[in-house]
Design a protein around this motif. Structure first.
Motif, PDB file in Angstrom:
ATOM      1  N   SER A 204      61.889 -82.073  48.102  1.00 43.94           N
ATOM      2  CA  SER A 204      62.756 -80.911  48.282  1.00 43.94           C
ATOM      3  C   SER A 204      63.928 -80.952  47.323  1.00 43.94           C
ATOM      4  O   SER A 204      64.302 -82.016  46.837  1.00 43.94           O
ATOM      5  CB  SER A 204      63.301 -80.868  49.707  1.00 43.94           C
TER       6      SER A 204
ATOM      7  N   LEU B 134      68.009 -79.927  46.592  1.00 40.30           N
ATOM      8  CA  LEU B 134      69.336 -79.539  47.057  1.00 40.30           C
ATOM      9  C   LEU B 134      70.095 -79.012  45.856  1.00 40.30           C
ATOM     10  O   LEU B 134      69.936 -79.516  44.742  1.00 40.30           O
ATOM     11  CB  LEU B 134      70.092 -80.735  47.632  1.00 40.30           C
TER      12      LEU B 134
ATOM     13  N   PHE C  53      65.839 -86.398  47.934  1.00 39.25           N
ATOM     14  CA  PHE C  53      65.849 -85.035  47.410  1.00 39.25           C
ATOM     15  C   PHE C  53      66.124 -85.027  45.913  1.00 39.25           C
ATOM     16  O   PHE C  53      66.780 -85.920  45.393  1.00 39.25           O
ATOM     17  CB  PHE C  53      66.964 -84.198  48.078  1.00 39.25           C
TER      18      PHE C  53
ATOM     19  N   LYS D  15      70.571 -75.912  50.664  1.00 37.20           N
ATOM     20  CA  LYS D  15      69.142 -76.227  50.755  1.00 37.20           C
ATOM     21  C   LYS D  15      68.415 -74.982  51.246  1.00 37.20           C
ATOM     22  O   LYS D  15      68.801 -74.388  52.265  1.00 37.20           O
ATOM     23  CB  LYS D  15      68.884 -77.382  51.716  1.00 37.20           C
TER      24      LYS D  15
ATOM     25  N   LEU E  43      70.814 -82.045  57.547  1.00 38.19           N
ATOM     26  CA  LEU E  43      69.526 -82.250  56.887  1.00 38.19           C
ATOM     27  C   LEU E  43      68.420 -82.713  57.808  1.00 38.19           C
ATOM     28  O   LEU E  43      67.277 -82.286  57.674  1.00 38.19           O
ATOM     29  CB  LEU E  43      69.678 -83.267  55.742  1.00 38.19           C
TER      30      LEU E  43
END
Length: 73
Positions: free
Chosen positions: A2, A4, A29, A52, A71
């Motif tokens: 993912s 950020l 991340f 995010k 998160l």
């Protein structure tokens, strides 16, 4: 992995402190650092900002605990 988005600006002590606090997240991340002047002008008076999935997780004064809560909880 993912991503950020960390919105920052030049000569910002609060941004520098926040960047150090989020450095541990690089293990989990991809962190994209962007200048508020170039892309995210909506956050001009709110830097630093951590985003995010187009959702603001933390802005202003960062704490590792608040970041982790947003998160992972």
């Amino acid at each position: 992995m993912s991503e950020l988005i960390f919105v920052t600006t030049d000569n910002c002590e609060l941004c520098n402190k926040a960047e150090k606090k989020i450095s541990f997240l690089k293990l989990f991340f991809k962190i994209k650092i962007v200048d508020v002047q170039s892309e995210y002008r909506d956050y001009l008076l709110r830097v630093p900002v951590l985003i995010k999935n187009d959702k603001v997780l933390v802005e202003g004064v960062f704490s590792r605990l608040s970041i982790l809560k947003k998160l992972f909880l």
